[in-house]
Design a protein around this motif. Structure first.
Motif, PDB file in Angstrom:
ATOM      1  N   VAL A 251      -9.542   1.839 -14.056  1.00  0.00           N
ATOM      2  CA  VAL A 251      -9.872   1.074 -12.639  1.00  0.00           C
ATOM      3  C   VAL A 251      -9.041   0.430 -12.582  1.00  0.00           C
ATOM      4  O   VAL A 251      -9.340  -1.022 -12.569  1.00  0.00           O
ATOM      5  N   MET A 252      -8.131   0.348 -11.305  1.00  0.00           N
ATOM      6  CA  MET A 252      -7.380  -1.252 -10.500  1.00  0.00           C
ATOM      7  C   MET A 252      -8.193  -0.701  -9.312  1.00  0.00           C
ATOM      8  O   MET A 252      -8.158   0.083  -8.214  1.00  0.00           O
ATOM      9  N   VAL A 253      -8.995  -2.389  -8.407  1.00  0.00           N
ATOM     10  CA  VAL A 253     -10.270  -2.140  -6.922  1.00  0.00           C
ATOM     11  C   VAL A 253      -8.899  -3.195  -6.936  1.00  0.00           C
ATOM     12  O   VAL A 253      -8.797  -4.364  -7.007  1.00  0.00           O
ATOM     13  N   CYS A 254      -8.366  -2.892  -5.305  1.00  0.00           N
ATOM     14  CA  CYS A 254      -7.792  -4.196  -4.977  1.00  0.00           C
ATOM     15  C   CYS A 254      -8.838  -4.527  -3.536  1.00  0.00           C
ATOM     16  O   CYS A 254      -9.310  -3.855  -3.259  1.00  0.00           O
ATOM     17  N   THR A 255      -9.013  -6.103  -3.202  1.00  0.00           N
ATOM     18  CA  THR A 255      -9.647  -6.460  -2.066  1.00  0.00           C
ATOM     19  C   THR A 255      -8.978  -6.844  -1.068  1.00  0.00           C
ATOM     20  O   THR A 255      -8.249  -8.047  -1.866  1.00  0.00           O
ATOM     21  N   ALA A 256      -9.139  -7.446   0.085  1.00  0.00           N
ATOM     22  CA  ALA A 256      -9.082  -8.523   1.090  1.00  0.00           C
ATOM     23  C   ALA A 256      -9.727  -9.352   1.373  1.00  0.00           C
ATOM     24  O   ALA A 256     -10.560  -8.601   1.934  1.00  0.00           O
ATOM     25  N   GLU A 257      -9.893 -10.707   1.207  1.00  0.00           N
ATOM     26  CA  GLU A 257     -10.496 -12.118   1.781  1.00  0.00           C
ATOM     27  C   GLU A 257     -11.035 -10.850   3.288  1.00  0.00           C
ATOM     28  O   GLU A 257     -11.970 -11.192   3.814  1.00  0.00           O
ATOM     29  N   GLY A 258     -10.210 -10.995   4.164  1.00  0.00           N
ATOM     30  CA  GLY A 258     -10.311 -10.652   5.916  1.00  0.00           C
ATOM     31  C   GLY A 258     -10.945  -9.210   5.942  1.00  0.00           C
ATOM     32  O   GLY A 258     -11.264  -8.659   7.163  1.00  0.00           O
ATOM     33  N   ASP A 259     -11.904  -8.204   5.095  1.00  0.00           N
ATOM     34  CA  ASP A 259     -12.011  -7.067   5.055  1.00  0.00           C
ATOM     35  C   ASP A 259     -12.895  -6.863   5.223  1.00  0.00           C
ATOM     36  O   ASP A 259     -13.908  -7.034   4.465  1.00  0.00           O
ATOM     37  N   PHE A 260     -13.691  -6.253   5.766  1.00  0.00           N
ATOM     38  CA  PHE A 260     -15.795  -6.407   6.139  1.00  0.00           C
ATOM     39  C   PHE A 260     -15.507  -5.600   5.009  1.00  0.00           C
ATOM     40  O   PHE A 260     -16.999  -5.311   4.614  1.00  0.00           O
ATOM     41  N   LEU A 261     -14.834  -4.567   4.739  1.00  0.00           N
ATOM     42  CA  LEU A 261     -15.157  -3.939   3.184  1.00  0.00           C
ATOM     43  C   LEU A 261     -15.263  -4.463   1.592  1.00  0.00           C
ATOM     44  O   LEU A 261     -15.106  -3.423   0.742  1.00  0.00           O
ATOM     45  N   ARG A 262     -14.532  -5.771   2.004  1.00  0.00           N
ATOM     46  CA  ARG A 262     -14.528  -6.431   0.418  1.00  0.00           C
ATOM     47  C   ARG A 262     -15.891  -6.368  -0.393  1.00  0.00           C
ATOM     48  O   ARG A 262     -15.756  -6.261  -1.655  1.00  0.00           O
ATOM     49  N   TRP A 263     -16.683  -6.752   0.345  1.00  0.00           N
ATOM     50  CA  TRP A 263     -17.757  -7.074  -0.713  1.00  0.00           C
ATOM     51  C   TRP A 263     -18.253  -5.585  -1.247  1.00  0.00           C
ATOM     52  O   TRP A 263     -18.480  -5.441  -1.945  1.00  0.00           O
ATOM     53  N   ARG A 264     -18.153  -3.884  -0.509  1.00  0.00           N
ATOM     54  CA  ARG A 264     -18.312  -2.911  -1.463  1.00  0.00           C
ATOM     55  C   ARG A 264     -17.086  -2.263  -2.450  1.00  0.00           C
ATOM     56  O   ARG A 264     -17.852  -2.117  -3.274  1.00  0.00           O
ATOM     57  N   LYS A 302       3.809  -8.527  -2.031  1.00  0.00           N
ATOM     58  CA  LYS A 302       4.886  -8.809  -3.067  1.00  0.00           C
ATOM     59  C   LYS A 302       4.198  -8.577  -4.416  1.00  0.00           C
ATOM     60  O   LYS A 302       3.850  -7.953  -5.498  1.00  0.00           O
ATOM     61  N   GLU A 303       3.110  -9.494  -3.511  1.00  0.00           N
ATOM     62  CA  GLU A 303       1.956 -10.292  -5.594  1.00  0.00           C
ATOM     63  C   GLU A 303       1.165  -8.889  -6.026  1.00  0.00           C
ATOM     64  O   GLU A 303       1.157  -7.855  -7.188  1.00  0.00           O
ATOM     65  N   MET A 304       0.885  -7.749  -5.357  1.00  0.00           N
ATOM     66  CA  MET A 304      -0.369  -6.416  -4.793  1.00  0.00           C
ATOM     67  C   MET A 304       0.725  -5.489  -5.565  1.00  0.00           C
ATOM     68  O   MET A 304       0.444  -5.079  -6.328  1.00  0.00           O
ATOM     69  N   LEU A 305       2.007  -5.202  -5.342  1.00  0.00           N
ATOM     70  CA  LEU A 305       2.825  -4.196  -5.402  1.00  0.00           C
ATOM     71  C   LEU A 305       3.540  -4.861  -6.939  1.00  0.00           C
ATOM     72  O   LEU A 305       2.858  -3.773  -7.816  1.00  0.00           O
ATOM     73  N   ASP A 306       2.975  -5.761  -7.046  1.00  0.00           N
ATOM     74  CA  ASP A 306       3.708  -5.806  -9.150  1.00  0.00           C
ATOM     75  C   ASP A 306       2.796  -5.625  -9.802  1.00  0.00           C
ATOM     76  O   ASP A 306       2.799  -5.481 -11.211  1.00  0.00           O
ATOM     77  N   ARG A 307       1.639  -5.794  -9.344  1.00  0.00           N
ATOM     78  CA  ARG A 307      -0.374  -5.877 -10.161  1.00  0.00           C
ATOM     79  C   ARG A 307      -0.346  -4.530 -10.522  1.00  0.00           C
ATOM     80  O   ARG A 307      -0.710  -3.886 -11.227  1.00  0.00           O
ATOM     81  N   ILE A 308       0.298  -3.478  -9.161  1.00  0.00           N
ATOM     82  CA  ILE A 308      -0.193  -2.192  -9.249  1.00  0.00           C
ATOM     83  C   ILE A 308       0.932  -2.119 -10.368  1.00  0.00           C
ATOM     84  O   ILE A 308       0.314  -0.780 -11.622  1.00  0.00           O
ATOM     85  N   VAL A 309       2.394  -1.685 -10.140  1.00  0.00           N
ATOM     86  CA  VAL A 309       3.140  -1.722 -10.931  1.00  0.00           C
ATOM     87  C   VAL A 309       2.881  -2.048 -12.058  1.00  0.00           C
ATOM     88  O   VAL A 309       2.835  -1.017 -13.393  1.00  0.00           O
ATOM     89  N   ALA A 310       2.479  -2.880 -12.820  1.00  0.00           N
ATOM     90  CA  ALA A 310       1.807  -3.287 -14.285  1.00  0.00           C
ATOM     91  C   ALA A 310       1.130  -2.439 -14.598  1.00  0.00           C
ATOM     92  O   ALA A 310       0.634  -2.069 -15.219  1.00  0.00           O
ATOM     93  N   PHE A 311      -0.087  -2.170 -13.563  1.00  0.00           N
ATOM     94  CA  PHE A 311      -1.473  -1.437 -13.408  1.00  0.00           C
ATOM     95  C   PHE A 311      -0.881  -0.134 -14.327  1.00  0.00           C
ATOM     96  O   PHE A 311      -1.571   0.227 -15.578  1.00  0.00           O
ATOM     97  N   ILE A 312       0.332   0.731 -13.463  1.00  0.00           N
ATOM     98  CA  ILE A 312       1.024   2.084 -14.157  1.00  0.00           C
ATOM     99  C   ILE A 312       1.443   2.341 -14.975  1.00  0.00           C
ATOM    100  O   ILE A 312       1.171   2.407 -16.491  1.00  0.00           O
TER     101      ILE A 312
END
Length: 315
Positions: A251-264, A302-312
Motif C-alpha cells: 500500500v502507498m499512502v500519500c499525505t500533505a503537510e497542509g491537509d488536516f487529514l494528514r495525521w489520519r 511531478k514527484e508524487m506522480l513519479d513515486r506512484i509510477v514506481a510503486f505500480i
C-alpha cells in the motif's frame, strides 16, 4: 361582465431556503435544488494531444467508467499492462471522472506507467446516499476483473490490478480492498485519504465540537452510519476489520503537510505496517489537500506522480 382591471400579479415565490452547506463542495436547498460550486464542466473522452493516451466512456447502468489506453498499447507494441482502477474524491457528494482535473491526471498517470486506466464515475450523495458509491465501486472492480471490456481483455494484466484514489475515493479504495473474499490486488494507492474518528490521532484537534463538525459531511452522505467510528470512516476503530485482511500486500499512502487529514493518513500507514503490510508513505511538505489536481505542473506534483509510477511498476 368582464372587468377592465388587470389581475393582481402572483406573489413572488419565497426565497429558496438553504438547508445544508458543506464548504464549497455542496449546497442543498429546501426546494431540493443542489449546487456543487467547485465542479467544472465535464470534458469529453478521446485522444489526448499531450500524452497520446486514448480514452472512452463505458455505460455500466447505474454508473459509468472512463477507460484510458496509453499509446504503446494502442499501437499493439506493448506487453499486457497493469490496470489502475481510479476512484475520484469529492466527499462522496461531488466531482466526476469527467472532471478536467481528473481527466488530465489519468492521462498523465496511464501514460507515465504505462498502464490501462479505469476511472469510476460512481453515484453521488445526497441523490444516492452511501453505500451507493461503495456498491458501485465494488461492482466496477468485479466488472474489470471479468475482462468484459475489449480494452481490458486485450491489454490488461489481470494479475496486476491496483486500486487508487484520493480523499473520499481513497476511503472507497480501502473499503473495496477490505471486503471479505475480495479479489487479490497488486496494491493500493491512497492519496490524502478521508478517514476520521471520535478520538484524535497525532496533532488533530481534540475539541469535541470541531471533531463533530469534521464528520458532518460523512453523516449527511451516509445517513445509516453508526457515527465517526463507523469502520467505513475509521478503519482503525475498535471492531473494524483487521488491516491484515486487506486484499493486497503493498500500500502507498500519500499525505500533505497542509491537509488536516494528514495525521489520519499517517496513523493508517502505521497501522498497516503493524499488520505486516508493505507500506510506502509519501509526505509532501508545503502543500494542501489534493494539491496535485490543481497544480499538476509543480515539482511536488511531478514527484508524487513519479513515486506512484514506481510503486505500480515495482517487481
Amino acid at each position: 361582465m368582464a372587468s377592465n382591471t388587470a389581475p393582481a400579479p402572483a406573489p413572488a415565490p419565497a426565497a429558496d431556503e438553504l438547508l445544508h452547506e458543506f464548504g464549497p463542495l455542496l449546497r442543498v436547498y429546501k426546494s431540493g435544488r443542489i449546487e456543487r460550486p467547485l465542479v467544472l464542466p465535464p470534458v469529453a473522452p478521446g485522444p489526448d494531444p499531450s500524452t497520446g493516451v486514448q480514452s472512452k466512456d463505458v455505460d455500466l447502468g447505474a454508473y459509468s467508467a472512463r477507460l484510458y489506453l496509453p499509446p504503446s498499447a494502442a499501437a499493439g507494441t506493448a506487453a499486457k499492462l497493469p490496470v489502475i482502477v481510479y476512484v475520484h474524491g469529492g466527499g462522496f457528494v461531488a466531482e466526476s471522472a469527467k472532471s478536467p482535473n481528473y481527466h488530465r491526471f489519468l492521462n498523465d498517470l496511464t501514460s507515465a506507467c504505462p498502464a490501462l486506466g479505469v476511472s469510476l464515475d460512481y453515484r453521488l450523495a445526497p441523490e444516492h446516499p452511501l453505500p451507493a458509491a461503495y456498491d458501485d465501486c465494488l461492482d466496477a472492480l468485479r466488472w474489470v476483473l471479468s475482462a468484459a471490456d475489449p480494452w481490458v481483455a486485450a491489454h490488461g494484466d489481470l494479475g496486476r490490478v491496483f486500486v487508487a484514489g484520493d480523499s473520499a475515493g481513497a476511503n472507497i479504495c480501502h473499503h473495496v480492498a477490505i471486503q471479505p473474499g475480495a479479489a487479490r490486488l497488486g496494491g493500493a494507492v491512497l492519496i490524502h485519504p478521508w478517514f476520521w474518528g471520535s478520538e484524535a490521532v497525532g496533532e488533530e484537534t481534540t475539541d469535541p465540537a470541531a471533531r463533530s463538525r469534521g464528520a458532518g459531511l460523512w453523516m449527511f452522505a451516509c445517513p445509516g452510519t453508526s457515527g465517526m467510528d463507523d469502520p467505513r470512516m475509521n478503519p482503525m476503530a475498535p471492531g473494524a476489520p483487521g488491516l491484515g485482511a486487506l486484499a493486497c500486500e503493498r500500500v502507498m499512502v500519500c499525505t500533505a503537510e497542509g491537509d488536516f487529514l494528514r495525521w489520519r493518513g499517517r496513523a493508517y500507514a502505521e497501522a498497516l505496517a503493524a499488520a505486516d503490510k508493505g507500506v510506502e508513505l509519501l509526505e509532501t511538505d508545503g502543500e494542501g489537500h489534493v494539491f496535485y489536481l490543481f497544480k499538476p505542473d509543480c515539482d511536488k506534483a511531478k514527484e508524487m506522480l513519479d513515486r506512484i509510477v514506481a510503486f505500480i511498476n515495482a517487481p
